[in-house]
Structure formats: structure tokens, C-alpha cells
Design an enzyme around this catalytic site. Structure first.
Site, PDB file in Angstrom:
ATOM      1  N   ASP A   1      42.131  40.063  31.491  1.00  0.00           N
ATOM      2  CA  ASP A   1      41.347  38.861  31.797  1.00  0.00           C
ATOM      3  C   ASP A   1      41.832  37.781  30.855  1.00  0.00           C
ATOM      4  OD1 ASP A   1      39.289  37.113  32.710  1.00  0.00           O
ATOM      5  OD2 ASP A   1      37.970  37.746  31.094  1.00  0.00           O
ATOM      6  N   SER A   2      41.417  36.550  31.109  1.00  0.00           N
ATOM      7  CA  SER A   2      41.783  35.458  30.210  1.00  0.00           C
ATOM      8  C   SER A   2      41.087  35.616  28.854  1.00  0.00           C
ATOM      9  CB  SER A   2      41.363  34.134  30.832  1.00  0.00           C
ATOM     10  OG  SER A   2      39.968  34.138  31.019  1.00  0.00           O
TER      11      SER A   2
ATOM     12  N   TYR B   1      41.809  30.175  31.613  1.00  0.00           N
ATOM     13  CA  TYR B   1      42.800  30.063  32.686  1.00  0.00           C
ATOM     14  C   TYR B   1      42.346  29.031  33.725  1.00  0.00           C
ATOM     15  CZ  TYR B   1      45.244  34.574  31.602  1.00  0.00           C
ATOM     16  OH  TYR B   1      45.959  35.593  31.047  1.00  0.00           O
ATOM     17  N   GLY B   2      41.025  28.865  33.796  1.00  0.00           N
ATOM     18  CA  GLY B   2      40.409  28.117  34.903  1.00  0.00           C
ATOM     19  C   GLY B   2      40.859  26.682  35.067  1.00  0.00           C
TER      20      GLY B   2
ATOM     21  N   CYS C   1      39.157  39.136  36.608  1.00  0.00           N
ATOM     22  CA  CYS C   1      39.197  37.697  36.362  1.00  0.00           C
ATOM     23  C   CYS C   1      39.355  37.026  37.727  1.00  0.00           C
ATOM     24  CB  CYS C   1      40.395  37.364  35.466  1.00  0.00           C
ATOM     25  SG  CYS C   1      40.635  35.599  35.191  1.00  0.00           S
TER      26      CYS C   1
ATOM     27  N   THR D   1      39.747  33.897  38.442  1.00  0.00           N
ATOM     28  CA  THR D   1      40.779  32.863  38.445  1.00  0.00           C
ATOM     29  C   THR D   1      42.160  33.492  38.623  1.00  0.00           C
ATOM     30  OG1 THR D   1      39.371  31.727  36.847  1.00  0.00           O
ATOM     31  CG2 THR D   1      41.572  30.821  37.197  1.00  0.00           C
TER      32      THR D   1
ATOM     33  N   CYS E   1      32.804  34.080  37.981  1.00  0.00           N
ATOM     34  CA  CYS E   1      33.688  34.183  36.815  1.00  0.00           C
ATOM     35  C   CYS E   1      33.182  35.369  36.013  1.00  0.00           C
ATOM     36  CB  CYS E   1      33.602  32.897  35.979  1.00  0.00           C
ATOM     37  SG  CYS E   1      34.404  33.021  34.360  1.00  0.00           S
TER      38      CYS E   1
ATOM     39  N   HIS F   1      33.178  36.063  33.019  1.00  0.00           N
ATOM     40  CA  HIS F   1      32.474  35.773  31.759  1.00  0.00           C
ATOM     41  C   HIS F   1      30.970  35.564  31.983  1.00  0.00           C
ATOM     42  CE1 HIS F   1      36.510  34.947  30.159  1.00  0.00           C
ATOM     43  NE2 HIS F   1      36.002  34.798  28.948  1.00  0.00           N
TER      44      HIS F   1
END
Ligand code: DGL
Length: 261
Positions: A10-11, A42-43, A73, A75, A183, A185
Site C-alpha cells: 500500500d502507499s 499515491y492519491g 490500496c 488508488t 481508501c 486508510h
């Protein structure tokens, strides 16, 4: 091969919300998780750059023998999974905003979607929306700033609450009855959202669906680990390990370390 780990990237730390669901459903699998926090978020990056970052993460995981790669992720999935699938032989599992279940269950026929700019503007997201949410009104909001606060360990700070109050404004009076967390997160701020949003709004994410899909793809490729010992987990960050440590502290047999990737 069956005893090899499942790879995740993931980012940053957000994908651990999904990783935990996978570990819970598949307790005998070993895993490696990459938090590319150095390059978060990354978004707001262009598609080409997201693809390059995903290639870098994929190569790191393949060098360590991963038998399957899950990308928790949205994105990265919506921008890069097609490229990855066409360039590597290993099976990939992605995550996408849970638009379909929200659209199907919505009584008001109005749903909110909170995601990154990169996800909302991606082709894959727009296709999914066309396919499954044509009959509902979607109120899409970019969660600018949320990822940065989570990455820096401030998910429960007054700044976060203030930011969310402002970001959620378009959802407050629009009559939505579902909010889709687009997302990985965002499950880490679900409790704040629940307090801010009208009581009838149900918040959904895609973590459990990714775990079920991982099980199904492992079975399909006959890649399940036959060993019955608990799996072990290596989690790497390329920036700092504190937040990754904290968010994964409830999972046993895990090691968190810094790595260069
Ligand atoms: N966790 C990511 C997602 O699911 C990306 C957040 C970001 O890096 O912008 O979209």
C-alpha cells in the site's frame, strides 16, 4: 510454493486494515506487507507514477518469493492492476470501493463515496460506477489530508476531527444512507466518521471482501499453505516503523522493520 508468503503493498500503513482481515481469515498463511510511506500519498500522483511505484513494490515482493500479491490500496488497484496483471505471472488481488453493495442496499438511492482523487478519477472506478451505481446518486468527496494525518500517527487528533467535519459537509444534508470508504486508510477513522455523520448512515469498506477473494484465488490456484502452524508476518516501512507497529500490535507472530524499497 504453497508455503511461500502472500505479498501486500500500500502507499503506507492504511492497507493494514485489509491485511488484518486476510490474516484473520487465513491464519496459516505467511505474509509480507510493504508500507510505501516514503511515497505516500499515491492519491494525488499521476497514473504513470503510480504504476512505477507499484512495479517497484511488486518486484520487491517477488524477489522474496511471494506466491500471490494483494494490493490493499484503492488508488494503486484502480490505476495499476491491469498493467501489473499483464506484466507478471503471479495472481494479483485488488481492492475497489464497495459501490455495488452500497448501491444495492441503499433505500434513499443516495450514497456517499470518500476516496482519493486518484481513485475517483480512474477509469476502473468510473466503469464500476457505471456498471453498479447507475440507479443511485453518488456524492463523491476527495479525502484530502486524511492519509497524511494517519501516516504521521495523528488519526485521533483534534486536527483529524476538524478536518473530517469539514470534509463530511457534502454528506450531511444530501440524504445518503451509505458511505463507502474508498481508501484503505479510512477504516482507521471510521469511529470519527460515525460520530460526525447522521445516525442512519451506514459506513462500509471492502476489507472483508478482499479477504474472501484472497481465499478463493488461493484455492483456485491450489496455493493454500497446507501447514497448520500459525503464519508469520514481516511488515516493512521505508520511512518509519512507529505507526506501522502501533496499528498492527494486536497481530501475533509479526515483525516490523525498516527496509529500502
Ligand atoms: N490507501 C490508499 C487507497 O486505498 C491510498 C492513499 C494514498 O496514498 O493517497 O487509496
Amino acid at each position: 510454493m504453497n508455503e511461500n508468503p502472500i505479498g501486500f503493498f500500500d502507499s503506507g500503513v492504511g492497507g493494514t486494515s485489509v491485511w488484518k482481515e486476510v490474516v484473520q481469515l487465513l491464519p496459516h498463511e505467511h505474509t509480507i506487507y510493504l508500507a510505501d510511506s516514503k511515497h505516500a500519498p499515491y492519491g494525488r500522483k499521476p497514473k504513470e507514477e503510480i504504476i512505477q511505484l507499484c512495479v517497484k513494490n511488486t518486484e520487491f515482493l517477488l524477489e522474496r518469493g511471494c506466491k500471490l500479491i494483494a494490493i490493499p490500496c484503492n488508488t494503486a488497484t484502480t490505476n495499476a492492476i491491469a498493467y501489473l496483471r499483464s506484466h507478471y505471472d503471479v495472481p494479483f488481488i485488488g481492492i475497489e470501493p464497495a459501490i455495488k453493495p452500497a448501491a444495492l442496499q441503499s433505500d434513499s438511492k443516495k450514497i456517499g463515496i470518500l476516496a482519493t482523487q486518484g481513485t475517483l478519477s480512474s477509469e476502473l472506478f468510473n466503469q464500476t460506477q457505471q456498471e453498479f451505481a447507475r440507479d443511485v446518486e453518488s456524492i463523491e468527496v476527495v479525502g484530502t489530508g486524511i492519509v497524511e494525518l494517519i501516516e504521521s500517527g495523528q488519526r485521533n487528533s483534534p486536527e483529524m476531527v476538524e478536518l473530517l467535519q469539514s470534509i463530511c459537509q457534502p454528506f450531511m444534508t444530501s440524504g445518503i444512507d451509505f458511505l463507502v470508504l474508498g481508501c484503505s486508510h479510512y477504516p482507521y477513522i471510521k469511529e470519527h466518521l460515525q460520530v460526525i455523520l447522521p445516525e442512519n448512515v451506514r459506513i462500509i469498506d471492502s476489507g472483508a471482501a478482499v479477504a474472501r477473494q484472497t481465499l478463493s484465488i488461493l484455492k483456485q490456484h491450489q496455493l493454500l499453505n497446507p501447514n497448520q502452524q500459525p503464519g508469520s508476518h514481516q511488515l516493512y516501512s521505508n520511512l518509519q516503523i512507529q505507526v506501522l507497529e502501533e496499528l498492527t500490535s494486536t497481530v501475533q507472530h509479526r515483525e516490523v522493520a525498516l527496509a529500502d524499497f
